[in-house]
Design a protein around this motif. Structure first.
Motif, PDB file in Angstrom:
ATOM      1  N   GLU A 261       0.822  -1.209   0.000  1.00 54.79           N
ATOM      2  CA  GLU A 261       0.000   0.000   0.000  1.00 54.79           C
ATOM      3  C   GLU A 261       0.859   1.263   0.000  1.00 54.79           C
ATOM      4  OE1 GLU A 261      -3.733   2.014   2.454  1.00 54.79           O
ATOM      5  OE2 GLU A 261      -2.801   0.171   3.170  1.00 54.79           O
ATOM      6  N   SER A 262       1.961   1.240   0.739  1.00 58.31           N
ATOM      7  CA  SER A 262       2.795   2.437   0.860  1.00 58.31           C
ATOM      8  C   SER A 262       3.909   2.499  -0.175  1.00 58.31           C
ATOM      9  CB  SER A 262       3.404   2.495   2.261  1.00 58.31           C
ATOM     10  OG  SER A 262       4.157   1.326   2.531  1.00 58.31           O
ATOM     11  N   LEU A 263       4.358   1.358  -0.683  1.00 56.49           N
ATOM     12  CA  LEU A 263       5.497   1.343  -1.603  1.00 56.49           C
ATOM     13  C   LEU A 263       5.112   1.174  -3.063  1.00 56.49           C
ATOM     14  CD1 LEU A 263       8.072  -0.819   0.406  1.00 56.49           C
ATOM     15  CD2 LEU A 263       7.960   1.663   0.206  1.00 56.49           C
ATOM     16  N   GLY A 264       3.966   0.623  -3.338  1.00 58.71           N
ATOM     17  CA  GLY A 264       3.541   0.439  -4.723  1.00 58.71           C
ATOM     18  C   GLY A 264       4.490  -0.459  -5.494  1.00 58.71           C
ATOM     19  N   TRP A 265       4.958   0.032  -6.663  1.00 55.60           N
ATOM     20  CA  TRP A 265       5.809  -0.801  -7.519  1.00 55.60           C
ATOM     21  C   TRP A 265       7.210  -1.012  -6.937  1.00 55.60           C
ATOM     22  CZ3 TRP A 265       3.747  -3.722 -10.997  1.00 55.60           C
ATOM     23  CH2 TRP A 265       2.542  -3.339 -11.620  1.00 55.60           C
ATOM     24  N   TRP A 266       7.568  -0.278  -5.919  1.00 56.34           N
ATOM     25  CA  TRP A 266       8.858  -0.505  -5.249  1.00 56.34           C
ATOM     26  C   TRP A 266       8.821  -1.698  -4.305  1.00 56.34           C
ATOM     27  CZ3 TRP A 266      13.363   1.619  -6.512  1.00 56.34           C
ATOM     28  CH2 TRP A 266      13.353   2.782  -7.264  1.00 56.34           C
ATOM     29  N   THR A 267       7.685  -2.288  -4.111  1.00 52.75           N
ATOM     30  CA  THR A 267       7.547  -3.387  -3.142  1.00 52.75           C
ATOM     31  C   THR A 267       8.479  -4.547  -3.461  1.00 52.75           C
ATOM     32  OG1 THR A 267       5.236  -2.804  -2.744  1.00 52.75           O
ATOM     33  CG2 THR A 267       5.939  -5.016  -2.099  1.00 52.75           C
ATOM     34  N   GLY A 268       8.534  -4.965  -4.727  1.00 48.40           N
ATOM     35  CA  GLY A 268       9.387  -6.094  -5.102  1.00 48.40           C
ATOM     36  C   GLY A 268      10.856  -5.836  -4.817  1.00 48.40           C
ATOM     37  N   VAL A 269      11.315  -4.595  -5.095  1.00 50.75           N
ATOM     38  CA  VAL A 269      12.722  -4.246  -4.863  1.00 50.75           C
ATOM     39  C   VAL A 269      13.051  -4.287  -3.372  1.00 50.75           C
ATOM     40  CG1 VAL A 269      14.463  -2.442  -5.116  1.00 50.75           C
ATOM     41  CG2 VAL A 269      12.796  -2.838  -6.940  1.00 50.75           C
ATOM     42  N   ILE A 270      12.184  -3.677  -2.564  1.00 52.59           N
ATOM     43  CA  ILE A 270      12.449  -3.625  -1.122  1.00 52.59           C
ATOM     44  C   ILE A 270      12.383  -5.020  -0.508  1.00 52.59           C
ATOM     45  CG2 ILE A 270      11.686  -2.655   1.067  1.00 52.59           C
ATOM     46  CD1 ILE A 270      12.952  -0.670  -0.922  1.00 52.59           C
ATOM     47  N   VAL A 271      11.420  -5.822  -0.929  1.00 52.18           N
ATOM     48  CA  VAL A 271      11.339  -7.201  -0.424  1.00 52.18           C
ATOM     49  C   VAL A 271      12.597  -7.974  -0.807  1.00 52.18           C
ATOM     50  CG1 VAL A 271      10.118  -9.391  -0.665  1.00 52.18           C
ATOM     51  CG2 VAL A 271       8.828  -7.287  -0.360  1.00 52.18           C
ATOM     52  N   GLY A 272      13.086  -7.752  -2.025  1.00 53.61           N
ATOM     53  CA  GLY A 272      14.322  -8.415  -2.440  1.00 53.61           C
ATOM     54  C   GLY A 272      15.502  -8.006  -1.574  1.00 53.61           C
ATOM     55  N   LEU A 273      15.608  -6.717  -1.247  1.00 53.14           N
ATOM     56  CA  LEU A 273      16.706  -6.245  -0.404  1.00 53.14           C
ATOM     57  C   LEU A 273      16.624  -6.822   1.013  1.00 53.14           C
ATOM     58  CD1 LEU A 273      16.935  -2.486  -1.465  1.00 53.14           C
ATOM     59  CD2 LEU A 273      18.557  -4.311  -1.982  1.00 53.14           C
ATOM     60  N   VAL A 274      15.415  -6.847   1.564  1.00 54.17           N
ATOM     61  CA  VAL A 274      15.239  -7.404   2.914  1.00 54.17           C
ATOM     62  C   VAL A 274      15.561  -8.891   2.917  1.00 54.17           C
ATOM     63  CG1 VAL A 274      13.569  -7.882   4.738  1.00 54.17           C
ATOM     64  CG2 VAL A 274      13.549  -5.659   3.588  1.00 54.17           C
ATOM     65  N   SER A 275      15.078  -9.612   1.920  1.00 55.02           N
ATOM     66  CA  SER A 275      15.353 -11.051   1.864  1.00 55.02           C
ATOM     67  C   SER A 275      16.839 -11.314   1.622  1.00 55.02           C
ATOM     68  CB  SER A 275      14.514 -11.711   0.771  1.00 55.02           C
ATOM     69  OG  SER A 275      14.836 -11.193  -0.510  1.00 55.02           O
ATOM     70  N   PHE A 276      17.501 -10.434   0.847  1.00 54.75           N
ATOM     71  CA  PHE A 276      18.950 -10.563   0.643  1.00 54.75           C
ATOM     72  C   PHE A 276      19.689 -10.474   1.977  1.00 54.75           C
ATOM     73  CE2 PHE A 276      23.012  -8.295   0.129  1.00 54.75           C
ATOM     74  CZ  PHE A 276      23.691  -9.186  -0.677  1.00 54.75           C
ATOM     75  N   THR A 277      19.255  -9.541   2.818  1.00 52.82           N
ATOM     76  CA  THR A 277      19.889  -9.382   4.134  1.00 52.82           C
ATOM     77  C   THR A 277      19.667 -10.602   5.015  1.00 52.82           C
ATOM     78  OG1 THR A 277      19.557  -6.986   4.017  1.00 52.82           O
ATOM     79  CG2 THR A 277      19.997  -7.934   6.183  1.00 52.82           C
ATOM     80  N   LEU A 278      18.434 -11.051   5.111  1.00 54.27           N
ATOM     81  CA  LEU A 278      18.104 -12.145   6.021  1.00 54.27           C
ATOM     82  C   LEU A 278      18.669 -13.479   5.549  1.00 54.27           C
ATOM     83  CD1 LEU A 278      14.402 -11.207   6.868  1.00 54.27           C
ATOM     84  CD2 LEU A 278      16.459 -10.707   8.173  1.00 54.27           C
ATOM     85  N   PHE A 279      18.459 -13.793   4.267  1.00 50.88           N
ATOM     86  CA  PHE A 279      18.997 -15.050   3.740  1.00 50.88           C
ATOM     87  C   PHE A 279      20.518 -15.041   3.760  1.00 50.88           C
ATOM     88  CE2 PHE A 279      14.852 -15.410   1.256  1.00 50.88           C
ATOM     89  CZ  PHE A 279      14.347 -16.409   2.081  1.00 50.88           C
ATOM     90  N   GLY A 280      21.129 -13.857   3.565  1.00 48.25           N
ATOM     91  CA  GLY A 280      22.578 -13.759   3.599  1.00 48.25           C
ATOM     92  C   GLY A 280      23.149 -14.077   4.971  1.00 48.25           C
ATOM     93  N   ILE A 281      22.508 -13.553   6.017  1.00 45.71           N
ATOM     94  CA  ILE A 281      22.980 -13.834   7.384  1.00 45.71           C
ATOM     95  C   ILE A 281      22.873 -15.327   7.680  1.00 45.71           C
ATOM     96  CG2 ILE A 281      22.487 -13.444   9.832  1.00 45.71           C
ATOM     97  CD1 ILE A 281      21.574 -10.620   9.063  1.00 45.71           C
ATOM     98  N   GLU A 282      21.770 -15.921   7.284  1.00 49.91           N
ATOM     99  CA  GLU A 282      21.606 -17.357   7.536  1.00 49.91           C
ATOM    100  C   GLU A 282      22.623 -18.168   6.742  1.00 49.91           C
ATOM    101  OE1 GLU A 282      19.287 -21.322   6.862  1.00 49.91           O
ATOM    102  OE2 GLU A 282      19.456 -19.727   5.388  1.00 49.91           O
ATOM    103  N   ALA A 283      22.900 -17.757   5.488  1.00 51.14           N
ATOM    104  CA  ALA A 283      23.851 -18.482   4.651  1.00 51.14           C
ATOM    105  C   ALA A 283      25.276 -18.374   5.190  1.00 51.14           C
ATOM    106  CB  ALA A 283      23.795 -17.954   3.219  1.00 51.14           C
ATOM    107  N   ILE A 284      25.610 -17.233   5.792  1.00 52.61           N
ATOM    108  CA  ILE A 284      26.942 -17.082   6.386  1.00 52.61           C
ATOM    109  C   ILE A 284      27.131 -18.096   7.513  1.00 52.61           C
ATOM    110  CG2 ILE A 284      28.369 -15.536   7.788  1.00 52.61           C
ATOM    111  CD1 ILE A 284      27.245 -13.213   6.117  1.00 52.61           C
ATOM    112  N   GLY A 285      26.087 -18.289   8.314  1.00 49.80           N
ATOM    113  CA  GLY A 285      26.166 -19.294   9.373  1.00 49.80           C
ATOM    114  C   GLY A 285      26.436 -20.680   8.808  1.00 49.80           C
ATOM    115  N   LEU A 286      25.743 -21.029   7.723  1.00 51.26           N
ATOM    116  CA  LEU A 286      25.972 -22.326   7.087  1.00 51.26           C
ATOM    117  C   LEU A 286      27.378 -22.422   6.524  1.00 51.26           C
ATOM    118  CD1 LEU A 286      22.586 -22.798   5.161  1.00 51.26           C
ATOM    119  CD2 LEU A 286      23.390 -24.135   7.114  1.00 51.26           C
ATOM    120  N   GLU A 287      27.885 -21.301   6.009  1.00 52.52           N
ATOM    121  CA  GLU A 287      29.185 -21.289   5.345  1.00 52.52           C
ATOM    122  C   GLU A 287      30.330 -21.553   6.315  1.00 52.52           C
ATOM    123  OE1 GLU A 287      31.595 -20.540   1.822  1.00 52.52           O
ATOM    124  OE2 GLU A 287      29.441 -20.778   2.058  1.00 52.52           O
TER     125      GLU A 287
END
Length: 307
Positions: free
Chosen positions: A233-259
């Motif tokens: 509702e607040s981000l409109g077409w930017w939603t996909g980009v922001i979700v990608g950035l947030v998921s990059f951060t979270l999945f990256g932290i988890e992947a570092i632990g696995l690494e």
């Protein structure tokens, strides 16, 4: 300062050693899902649900990720301490054997050099053992042919190498080339080597609890797939980009632990075990180039060569 800035950007943009290759598919999936939710929102489908932000509080997920990463780093650092101890104990063992064991016959010098090479063989065999690899040509120049083929049939090669070293020490004691105090001191260092081997095996064979790993992954997916409903509702077409950035951060932290939770492999983030073993071999070669009655000051300098 300029060089440091350039180095900072070089590391920030470096692909090798990062977790991008591991997580990019998940990040793209989450970003595309965010764009899909945006498309539905633009088509007047009621997908905007800000209340879903309270389903998984960010602080809960953050604490779980921090715990996961800290646990993995503890394993990495414990592995590094074990290998640092292997290096130090090997240097002290080599120094004491080279100086303390008396040479009665000319063959005694050859036997001492052979047992010092066994110390390097212990490190190399430990490296191969931790990597789940068979005995290979790295050990051929360090041990006799008969021992090389015998190691190939052993379930725990470094433990067998430690037995050979202990057997040599006992023989020298029986020949009165070592006194009981020297034998006790050297045996303690050998015991420390075996303890370090056990510490590395503990790290290798104690995985993260499966239930914890599964639950964390489920929460990560749930959180990332709920984000578009909160933001659209607040981000409109930017939603996909922001979700990608947030998921990059979270999945990256988890992947570092696995690494980093298994630090004994070949990855860029693993311990440089090959370099450590090569350094130990150079230290032993330097030591055997000296006379056993060299001044202790010279030997101390040899034992302080950094990894």
């Amino acid at each position: 300062m300029t060089f440091e800035r350039q180095r900072w950007f070089q590391i920030a943009l470096q692909f090798r050693g990062s977790v991008i290759g591991t997580i990019y598919k998940r990040v793209l999936c989450c970003g595309l899902f965010g764009m899909f939710i945006t498309l539905l929102y633009q088509l007047k489908v009621p997908v905007s649900q800000p209340i879903l932000g309270s389903v998984i509080p960010s602080i809960v997920l953050g604490l779980l990720l921090v715990f996961r990463t800290n646990t993995a780093y503890e394993r990495f650092w414990e592995g590094r301490k074990c290998w640092g101890s292997i290096v130090n104990n090997t240097r002290n063992l080599a120094r004491q054997i080279w100086v303390s064991v008396e040479e009665v016959s000319p063959k005694d010098r050859e036997d001492k050099i052979a047992v010092l090479n066994l110390l390097v063989a212990f490190a190399v065999a430990t490296k191969l053992h931790l990597r789940g690899e068979p005995i290979n040509s790295e050990l051929e120049d360090l041990i006799s042919t008969s021992r090389y083929f015998k190691l190939k049939s052993m379930n725990n090669p470094p433990l067998e190498v430690a037995f050979w070293i202990g057997d040599y020490l006992q023989q020298q004691y029986n020949r009165n080339c070592l006194n009981s105090y020297q034998l006790t001191s050297i045996q303690e260092l050998l015991n420390n080597l075996v303890d370090n081997l056990g510490g590395c095996e503990r790290i290798l064979r104690t995985p993260m609890p499966l239930a914890y790993a599964i639950h964390l992954k489920q929460l990560l997916l749930l959180y990332c797939f709920l984000l578009p409903f909160q933001m659209v509702e607040s981000l409109g077409w930017w939603t996909g980009v922001i979700v990608g950035l947030v998921s990059f951060t979270l999945f990256g932290i988890e992947a570092i632990g696995l690494e980093i939770e298994n630090p004994f492999g070949y990855d860029a983030n693993d311990l440089p075990l090959d370099a450590i073993c090569q350094t130990m071999k150079r230290n032993i070669d330097d030591l055997t180039s000296l006379s056993p009655n060299v001044r202790s000051q010279d030997l101390g300098e040899t034992s302080n060569v950094s990894v």
